[in-house]
Design a protein around this motif. Structure first.
Motif, mmCIF file in Angstrom:
data_model
loop_
_atom_site.group_PDB
_atom_site.id
_atom_site.type_symbol
_atom_site.label_atom_id
_atom_site.label_comp_id
_atom_site.label_asym_id
_atom_site.label_seq_id
_atom_site.Cartn_x
_atom_site.Cartn_y
_atom_site.Cartn_z
ATOM 1 N N SER A 242 42.250 47.282 -5.096
ATOM 2 C CA SER A 242 42.700 46.155 -5.906
ATOM 3 C C SER A 242 43.970 46.503 -6.675
ATOM 4 O O SER A 242 44.906 45.693 -6.761
ATOM 5 C CB SER A 242 41.598 45.733 -6.875
ATOM 6 O OG SER A 242 41.999 44.638 -7.666
ATOM 7 N N LEU A 243 44.034 47.702 -7.212
ATOM 8 C CA LEU A 243 45.221 48.126 -7.956
ATOM 9 C C LEU A 243 46.439 48.247 -7.040
ATOM 10 O O LEU A 243 47.534 47.779 -7.372
ATOM 11 C CB LEU A 243 44.950 49.469 -8.645
ATOM 12 C CG LEU A 243 43.971 49.434 -9.818
ATOM 13 C CD1 LEU A 243 43.624 50.845 -10.267
ATOM 14 C CD2 LEU A 243 44.552 48.630 -10.981
ATOM 15 N N MET A 244 46.250 48.859 -5.892
ATOM 16 C CA MET A 244 47.377 49.044 -4.977
ATOM 17 C C MET A 244 47.869 47.717 -4.423
ATOM 18 O O MET A 244 49.068 47.518 -4.227
ATOM 19 C CB MET A 244 46.993 49.998 -3.846
ATOM 20 C CG MET A 244 46.817 51.448 -4.303
ATOM 21 S SD MET A 244 46.722 52.629 -2.916
ATOM 22 C CE MET A 244 45.125 52.231 -2.237
ATOM 23 N N ARG A 247 49.449 45.617 -7.566
ATOM 24 C CA ARG A 247 50.618 46.231 -8.218
ATOM 25 C C ARG A 247 51.238 47.285 -7.309
ATOM 26 O O ARG A 247 51.293 48.467 -7.623
ATOM 27 C CB ARG A 247 50.193 46.856 -9.552
ATOM 28 C CG ARG A 247 49.796 45.812 -10.594
ATOM 29 C CD ARG A 247 48.724 46.291 -11.547
ATOM 30 N NE ARG A 247 49.047 47.529 -12.249
ATOM 31 C CZ ARG A 247 48.192 48.182 -13.048
ATOM 32 N NH1 ARG A 247 46.966 47.696 -13.234
ATOM 33 N NH2 ARG A 247 48.550 49.292 -13.656
ATOM 34 N N PRO A 248 51.737 46.861 -6.139
ATOM 35 C CA PRO A 248 52.220 47.831 -5.141
ATOM 36 C C PRO A 248 53.473 48.582 -5.567
ATOM 37 O O PRO A 248 53.721 49.689 -5.086
ATOM 38 C CB PRO A 248 52.502 46.958 -3.915
ATOM 39 C CG PRO A 248 52.776 45.602 -4.483
ATOM 40 C CD PRO A 248 51.869 45.483 -5.663
ATOM 41 N N ALA A 249 54.276 47.991 -6.449
ATOM 42 C CA ALA A 249 55.536 48.634 -6.842
ATOM 43 C C ALA A 249 55.363 49.680 -7.927
ATOM 44 O O ALA A 249 56.306 50.409 -8.242
ATOM 45 C CB ALA A 249 56.527 47.568 -7.315
ATOM 46 N N GLU A 250 54.162 49.767 -8.492
ATOM 47 C CA GLU A 250 53.938 50.751 -9.553
ATOM 48 C C GLU A 250 54.010 52.168 -8.982
ATOM 49 O O GLU A 250 53.667 52.411 -7.825
ATOM 50 C CB GLU A 250 52.576 50.507 -10.212
ATOM 51 C CG GLU A 250 52.357 51.314 -11.466
ATOM 52 C CD GLU A 250 51.295 50.707 -12.363
ATOM 53 O OE1 GLU A 250 50.615 51.475 -13.061
ATOM 54 O OE2 GLU A 250 51.136 49.474 -12.370
ATOM 55 N N ALA A 251 54.420 53.090 -9.817
ATOM 56 C CA ALA A 251 54.576 54.491 -9.384
ATOM 57 C C ALA A 251 53.216 55.184 -9.372
ATOM 58 O O ALA A 251 52.918 56.062 -10.192
ATOM 59 C CB ALA A 251 55.540 55.220 -10.313
ATOM 60 N N TRP A 252 52.390 54.781 -8.424
ATOM 61 C CA TRP A 252 51.047 55.336 -8.344
ATOM 62 C C TRP A 252 51.078 56.793 -7.884
ATOM 63 O O TRP A 252 51.883 57.179 -7.053
ATOM 64 C CB TRP A 252 50.193 54.532 -7.369
ATOM 65 C CG TRP A 252 49.886 53.134 -7.805
ATOM 66 C CD1 TRP A 252 50.317 51.975 -7.225
ATOM 67 C CD2 TRP A 252 49.075 52.748 -8.920
ATOM 68 N NE1 TRP A 252 49.833 50.900 -7.908
ATOM 69 C CE2 TRP A 252 49.064 51.334 -8.948
ATOM 70 C CE3 TRP A 252 48.362 53.445 -9.891
ATOM 71 C CZ2 TRP A 252 48.363 50.606 -9.910
ATOM 72 C CZ3 TRP A 252 47.667 52.725 -10.853
ATOM 73 C CH2 TRP A 252 47.675 51.333 -10.856
ATOM 74 N N THR A 253 50.172 57.554 -8.442
ATOM 75 C CA THR A 253 49.907 58.917 -7.990
ATOM 76 C C THR A 253 48.416 59.031 -7.763
ATOM 77 O O THR A 253 47.633 58.188 -8.223
ATOM 78 C CB THR A 253 50.343 59.958 -9.031
ATOM 79 O OG1 THR A 253 49.551 59.781 -10.234
ATOM 80 C CG2 THR A 253 51.832 59.811 -9.362
ATOM 81 N N GLN A 282 48.798 57.575 1.631
ATOM 82 C CA GLN A 282 49.256 57.114 2.941
ATOM 83 C C GLN A 282 48.945 55.625 3.104
ATOM 84 O O GLN A 282 49.769 54.862 3.633
ATOM 85 C CB GLN A 282 48.581 57.912 4.055
ATOM 86 C CG GLN A 282 49.029 57.511 5.460
ATOM 87 C CD GLN A 282 48.326 58.301 6.542
ATOM 88 O OE1 GLN A 282 47.718 59.345 6.300
ATOM 89 N NE2 GLN A 282 48.393 57.807 7.766
ATOM 90 N N TYR A 283 47.768 55.223 2.658
ATOM 91 C CA TYR A 283 47.404 53.806 2.700
ATOM 92 C C TYR A 283 48.390 52.983 1.877
ATOM 93 O O TYR A 283 48.831 51.907 2.317
ATOM 94 C CB TYR A 283 45.990 53.602 2.164
ATOM 95 C CG TYR A 283 45.545 52.152 2.154
ATOM 96 C CD1 TYR A 283 44.803 51.633 3.208
ATOM 97 C CD2 TYR A 283 45.866 51.297 1.092
ATOM 98 C CE1 TYR A 283 44.396 50.307 3.215
ATOM 99 C CE2 TYR A 283 45.467 49.970 1.096
ATOM 100 C CZ TYR A 283 44.733 49.485 2.156
ATOM 101 O OH TYR A 283 44.353 48.159 2.167
ATOM 102 N N LEU A 284 48.735 53.468 0.692
ATOM 103 C CA LEU A 284 49.676 52.756 -0.173
ATOM 104 C C LEU A 284 51.020 52.574 0.530
ATOM 105 O O LEU A 284 51.617 51.491 0.468
ATOM 106 C CB LEU A 284 49.864 53.510 -1.485
ATOM 107 C CG LEU A 284 50.900 52.927 -2.461
ATOM 108 C CD1 LEU A 284 50.507 51.510 -2.881
ATOM 109 C CD2 LEU A 284 51.049 53.835 -3.680
ATOM 110 N N ARG A 285 51.487 53.600 1.208
ATOM 111 C CA ARG A 285 52.757 53.483 1.915
ATOM 112 C C ARG A 285 52.665 52.432 3.019
ATOM 113 O O ARG A 285 53.571 51.607 3.178
ATOM 114 C CB ARG A 285 53.173 54.830 2.511
ATOM 115 C CG ARG A 285 54.537 54.775 3.188
ATOM 116 C CD ARG A 285 54.999 56.120 3.728
ATOM 117 N NE ARG A 285 54.245 56.549 4.896
ATOM 118 C CZ ARG A 285 53.390 57.547 4.920
ATOM 119 N NH1 ARG A 285 53.151 58.253 3.811
ATOM 120 N NH2 ARG A 285 52.754 57.878 6.019
ATOM 121 N N CYS A 286 51.569 52.422 3.744
ATOM 122 C CA CYS A 286 51.406 51.434 4.812
ATOM 123 C C CYS A 286 51.341 50.017 4.244
ATOM 124 O O CYS A 286 51.923 49.084 4.812
ATOM 125 C CB CYS A 286 50.139 51.737 5.609
ATOM 126 S SG CYS A 286 50.210 53.242 6.609
#
Length: 343
Positions: A242-244, A247-253, A282-286
């Motif tokens: 849900s977060l990814m 808010r996909p542009a956030e600088a997630w780590t 990797q999922y976030l990048r996809c």
């Protein structure tokens, strides 16, 4: 939360319905559908992936993937072939009829609408139902609504990989208020009425029916099931998704995501890979590349703007990531999709 993730994904993969046939099947009949990929360009030229479904409006029939054991369908049942497998619909189990691909494509391209013909066991064409439905009730064995759903296959569509080859929902499994149930009840009247906007109504209803069928499948999955849909049932992984997605542009780590999920980094990594088959980052990048693909196709935004909207500080970093994930630079990908849409 998980439903929001599903809704967001469905929007991004551009799910849409199109082209319906109301079919009267009489006597001993069989129709065999080829792989959906062979007719996709005639049905939905703008879609990368084609799914087929059938709703039994009345009577009974048999259905199944070509070469596999069939199952019986009754009035109110719905069957969906998410991966576009070749399949057989017939009055009795075991009947076969080689798909008449030229005939099928010619009629699909003409989009002649209702009614449509099917083949009998002896390969003679069944008399199609008239506009007023005047086929003799003594000869009728099944009345079907046949339709298609299109969507993007890439750059990233984790839902497709999570779906089985067949979803069969019986009338008893569908609630009275479900969209699948309503489609089964209303499609015949809507398709015969020939009112302005009738096809648009059926298109929207079929899209909502698809969501119903996915939910039904999700509820029926065993607890040991893995995959993207199964991840929506895990409260920790669903929170991360849900977060990814929102808010996909956030600088997630990995540390930020694990803190939000209430898990250690190692536990999140392990659980995410177990359910979805790839690490969170990797999922976030996809997922970012799927969002970028929408912007590339549906807007004239500059590369730097798209890069910023999906979480990259520079156009160069975005281009490298897109090429690594998709296999070609974003500018080339955009040009090729533009050419396809013109065709």
């Amino acid at each position: 939360m998980s439903e929001d993730v599903l809704s967001g994904l469905l929007r991004r993969i551009r799910l849409r319905g199109a082209l319906f046939f109301n079919v009267e099947c009489v006597g001993a009949w069989v129709t065999e559908a080829p792989p959906a990929a062979l007719i996709a360009s005639a049905v939905m030229p703008g879609s990368e992936h084609l799914m087929e479904y059938h709703v039994v409006l009345g009577g009974t029939c048999w259905a199944g993937i070509t070469g596999e054991p069939p199952f019986q369908m009754n009035a109110g049942d719905v069957v969906l072939f998410p991966h576009g497998d070749p399949h057989v619909m017939s009055s009795a189990p075991g009947l076969r009829a080689a798909p008449d691909l030229p005939f099928l494509i010619a009629n699909l391209k003409r989009h002649v609408g209702l009614p449509f013909m099917v083949r009998q066991q002896d390969d003679q064409l069944v008399q199609p139902v008239t506009a007023r439905g005047e086929t003799s009730p003594h000869l009728r064995s099944a009345t079907l609504l046949c339709g298609f759903l299109g969507c993007d296959r890439g750059p990233f569509n984790p839902l497709l990989a999570s779906l089985p080859r067949v979803i069969h929902a019986s009338a008893g499994q569908l609630s009275v208020d479900s969209w699948a149930g309503q489609l089964a009840r209303l499609a015949e009247a809507e398709s015969r009425a020939s009112q302005p906007g009738g096809e648009a109504v059926l298109e929207r209803m079929s899209e909502m029916m698809f969501v119903d069928l996915v939910r039904l499948y999700l509820c029926s999955m065993p607890k040991s099931q893995t995959g993207w849909l199964a991840a929506l049932r895990d409260r920790h992984i669903a929170r991360v998704l849900s977060l990814m997605h929102s808010r996909p542009a956030e600088a997630w780590t990995l540390e930020k995501l694990s803190g939000a999920a209430g898990l250690s980094r190692s536990a999140l990594q392990e659980r995410f890979v177990e359910l979805i088959g790839q690490p969170p980052m990797q999922y976030l990048r996809c997922w970012r590349m799927q969002l970028a693909s929408n912007l590339l196709v549906d807007s004239n935004a500059k590369m730097a703007t798209i890069a910023h909207e999906v979480g990259y500080e520079s156009e160069e970093a975005f281009s490298r990531s897109f090429k690594r994930t998709v296999g070609q630079p974003p500018a080339m990908w955009r040009r090729e999709r533009a050419v396809r849409q013109v065709r």
